[in-house]
Design a protein around this motif. Sequence first.
Motif, PDB file in Angstrom:
ATOM      1  N   ALA A 199       0.910  -1.116  -0.009  1.00  0.00           N
ATOM      2  CA  ALA A 199       0.005  -0.108  -0.067  1.00  0.00           C
ATOM      3  C   ALA A 199       0.897   1.309   0.116  1.00  0.00           C
ATOM      4  O   ALA A 199       2.004   1.325   0.570  1.00  0.00           O
ATOM      5  CB  ALA A 199      -0.787  -0.006   1.169  1.00  0.00           C
ATOM      6  N   PRO A 200       0.621   2.384  -0.701  1.00  0.00           N
ATOM      7  CA  PRO A 200       1.309   3.458  -0.767  1.00  0.00           C
ATOM      8  C   PRO A 200       1.566   4.326   0.464  1.00  0.00           C
ATOM      9  O   PRO A 200       0.670   5.309   0.502  1.00  0.00           O
ATOM     10  CB  PRO A 200       0.579   4.172  -2.000  1.00  0.00           C
ATOM     11  N   CYS A 201       2.135   3.922   1.369  1.00  0.00           N
ATOM     12  CA  CYS A 201       2.545   4.809   2.382  1.00  0.00           C
ATOM     13  C   CYS A 201       3.861   4.422   3.149  1.00  0.00           C
ATOM     14  O   CYS A 201       4.384   3.227   2.840  1.00  0.00           O
ATOM     15  CB  CYS A 201       1.427   4.813   3.618  1.00  0.00           C
ATOM     16  N   ARG A 202       4.518   5.213   3.744  1.00  0.00           N
ATOM     17  CA  ARG A 202       5.994   4.968   4.376  1.00  0.00           C
ATOM     18  C   ARG A 202       5.714   5.063   5.788  1.00  0.00           C
ATOM     19  O   ARG A 202       5.021   6.077   6.494  1.00  0.00           O
ATOM     20  CB  ARG A 202       6.541   6.102   3.816  1.00  0.00           C
ATOM     21  N   VAL A 203       6.333   3.961   6.508  1.00  0.00           N
ATOM     22  CA  VAL A 203       6.173   3.870   8.051  1.00  0.00           C
ATOM     23  C   VAL A 203       7.638   3.949   8.387  1.00  0.00           C
ATOM     24  O   VAL A 203       8.746   3.496   7.958  1.00  0.00           O
ATOM     25  CB  VAL A 203       5.652   2.536   8.106  1.00  0.00           C
ATOM     26  N   LEU A 204       8.031   4.936   9.443  1.00  0.00           N
ATOM     27  CA  LEU A 204       9.109   5.172  10.041  1.00  0.00           C
ATOM     28  C   LEU A 204       9.040   4.533  11.456  1.00  0.00           C
ATOM     29  O   LEU A 204       8.117   4.723  12.411  1.00  0.00           O
ATOM     30  CB  LEU A 204       9.398   6.640  10.217  1.00  0.00           C
ATOM     31  N   ILE A 205      10.297   3.411  11.778  1.00  0.00           N
ATOM     32  CA  ILE A 205      10.031   2.830  13.167  1.00  0.00           C
ATOM     33  C   ILE A 205      11.336   3.051  13.925  1.00  0.00           C
ATOM     34  O   ILE A 205      12.215   3.045  13.386  1.00  0.00           O
ATOM     35  CB  ILE A 205       9.851   1.337  12.767  1.00  0.00           C
ATOM     36  N   PHE A 206      11.063   3.473  14.989  1.00  0.00           N
ATOM     37  CA  PHE A 206      12.318   3.703  16.003  1.00  0.00           C
ATOM     38  C   PHE A 206      12.070   2.478  17.199  1.00  0.00           C
ATOM     39  O   PHE A 206      10.848   2.246  17.755  1.00  0.00           O
ATOM     40  CB  PHE A 206      12.244   5.013  16.849  1.00  0.00           C
ATOM     41  N   GLY A 207      13.076   1.548  17.443  1.00  0.00           N
ATOM     42  CA  GLY A 207      12.906   0.442  18.150  1.00  0.00           C
ATOM     43  C   GLY A 207      14.221  -0.155  18.607  1.00  0.00           C
ATOM     44  O   GLY A 207      15.368   0.211  18.138  1.00  0.00           O
ATOM     45  N   ASP A 208      14.226  -1.367  19.059  1.00  0.00           N
ATOM     46  CA  ASP A 208      15.325  -2.436  19.497  1.00  0.00           C
ATOM     47  C   ASP A 208      15.269  -3.456  18.592  1.00  0.00           C
ATOM     48  O   ASP A 208      14.426  -3.471  17.618  1.00  0.00           O
ATOM     49  CB  ASP A 208      15.153  -2.615  20.758  1.00  0.00           C
ATOM     50  N   SER A 209      15.753  -4.679  19.076  1.00  0.00           N
ATOM     51  CA  SER A 209      16.020  -5.758  18.253  1.00  0.00           C
ATOM     52  C   SER A 209      14.792  -6.483  18.122  1.00  0.00           C
ATOM     53  O   SER A 209      14.504  -7.206  16.959  1.00  0.00           O
ATOM     54  CB  SER A 209      17.226  -6.674  18.662  1.00  0.00           C
ATOM     55  N   PHE A 210      13.703  -6.092  18.989  1.00  0.00           N
ATOM     56  CA  PHE A 210      12.676  -6.900  18.987  1.00  0.00           C
ATOM     57  C   PHE A 210      11.669  -6.667  17.785  1.00  0.00           C
ATOM     58  O   PHE A 210      10.980  -7.285  16.918  1.00  0.00           O
ATOM     59  CB  PHE A 210      11.537  -6.901  20.068  1.00  0.00           C
ATOM     60  N   ALA A 211      12.125  -5.091  17.043  1.00  0.00           N
ATOM     61  CA  ALA A 211      11.387  -4.657  16.027  1.00  0.00           C
ATOM     62  C   ALA A 211      12.212  -5.024  14.647  1.00  0.00           C
ATOM     63  O   ALA A 211      11.579  -5.395  13.689  1.00  0.00           O
ATOM     64  CB  ALA A 211      11.254  -3.182  15.990  1.00  0.00           C
ATOM     65  N   GLU A 258       6.813   1.180   1.886  1.00  0.00           N
ATOM     66  CA  GLU A 258       8.163   1.284   2.428  1.00  0.00           C
ATOM     67  C   GLU A 258       8.318   1.700   3.881  1.00  0.00           C
ATOM     68  O   GLU A 258       7.433   2.039   4.785  1.00  0.00           O
ATOM     69  CB  GLU A 258       8.701   2.844   1.887  1.00  0.00           C
ATOM     70  N   VAL A 259       9.187   0.753   4.663  1.00  0.00           N
ATOM     71  CA  VAL A 259       9.509   0.995   6.128  1.00  0.00           C
ATOM     72  C   VAL A 259      10.900   1.331   6.088  1.00  0.00           C
ATOM     73  O   VAL A 259      11.955   0.703   5.639  1.00  0.00           O
ATOM     74  CB  VAL A 259       9.259  -0.549   6.450  1.00  0.00           C
ATOM     75  N   VAL A 260      11.113   2.265   7.007  1.00  0.00           N
ATOM     76  CA  VAL A 260      12.387   2.758   7.487  1.00  0.00           C
ATOM     77  C   VAL A 260      12.671   2.382   8.971  1.00  0.00           C
ATOM     78  O   VAL A 260      11.943   2.820   9.804  1.00  0.00           O
ATOM     79  CB  VAL A 260      12.729   3.961   7.178  1.00  0.00           C
ATOM     80  N   PHE A 261      13.791   1.560   9.381  1.00  0.00           N
ATOM     81  CA  PHE A 261      13.689   1.183  10.865  1.00  0.00           C
ATOM     82  C   PHE A 261      15.129   1.726  11.338  1.00  0.00           C
ATOM     83  O   PHE A 261      16.282   1.554  10.701  1.00  0.00           O
ATOM     84  CB  PHE A 261      13.857  -0.210  11.198  1.00  0.00           C
ATOM     85  N   THR A 262      14.932   2.350  12.449  1.00  0.00           N
ATOM     86  CA  THR A 262      16.017   3.044  13.091  1.00  0.00           C
ATOM     87  C   THR A 262      16.019   2.572  14.603  1.00  0.00           C
ATOM     88  O   THR A 262      15.247   2.349  15.357  1.00  0.00           O
ATOM     89  CB  THR A 262      16.086   4.430  13.390  1.00  0.00           C
ATOM     90  N   HIS A 263      17.489   1.953  14.929  1.00  0.00           N
ATOM     91  CA  HIS A 263      17.627   1.302  16.010  1.00  0.00           C
ATOM     92  C   HIS A 263      17.982   2.092  17.081  1.00  0.00           C
ATOM     93  O   HIS A 263      19.065   2.744  17.184  1.00  0.00           O
ATOM     94  CB  HIS A 263      18.782   0.091  16.128  1.00  0.00           C
ATOM     95  N   ALA A 264      17.046   2.811  17.876  1.00  0.00           N
ATOM     96  CA  ALA A 264      17.168   3.658  18.820  1.00  0.00           C
ATOM     97  C   ALA A 264      16.341   3.668  19.894  1.00  0.00           C
ATOM     98  O   ALA A 264      15.197   3.308  19.796  1.00  0.00           O
ATOM     99  CB  ALA A 264      17.157   5.261  18.109  1.00  0.00           C
TER     100      ALA A 264
END
Length: 253
Positions: free
Chosen positions: A137-149, A163-169
């Motif tokens: 689906a045309p949406c972008r998700v930004l995730i801040f989290g740890d190794s469980f994510a 699109e998903v962008v994950f930042t380990h923070a």
Amino acid sequence: MPEKTCLYEKLLPNGLRVVPDRFATFLADVGWAHYVFYDRIKHQKVDELYHVGDSHTTTFGGYEASAEILHTLGIDTDNFQPAWSIKPVTSFDLFEPGETCPELSERAISNAPALEITTNGLTNRGCVTRIVNPYGAPCRVLIFGDSFASLHLCYGISLHVSEVVFTHAAGFDYEMIERYQPDYIIGEIAERFLIESPTEGVSLASIVQGKLADDMLSAAEMNQFADTYEHFENLYGPAMNLVLTQIQAKLVR
């Protein structure tokens, strides 16, 4: 994300019990956070969410968590229905080095679309991964989290969105949010880490620079960070340019 021992009390040392009214459940009850698997925990319907040899979720558990979060956000998950096969388990973080590990298996998704996955190569804090799904689906998700994510949750979400962008923070990088302009922002924290207060507004550049100063980056990590820098430059922002220069200087020594 719930702590595994809150699902399987038998894993706790003798004499310890799971307290139902704890901080994580309080956050869920007052509506300040979404506690993944909360209904399953209350009814002890938790089979296959976590496997025996690892404290993180199985692929199935990560997918179920991602579907639960997407439903909470109002994102349709009907565009992809997983087909499941069986694969051996190779992660055993609950066993000591050299200890004999049992032969285990878990469910794996066998019909996933071809995803474009790029990571900056850093281990844990400071890691950034982008997953692009041309069929999502045309949406972008930004995730801040740890190794469980980072292991299975982000993968499960990426099966449904473009699109998903994950930042380990452990907190939100506000400048990254402004640069990326996501449609949805998810902050994930494992229940075991609720003992720490999330760091508010700490930039990714400061996290990576701190690891570099403490000599916590291997040569392989620094090389991949440099090699993928252009891919993530629009997320990093100008503050990361100095970090790149310092990493490049360290690599040529």
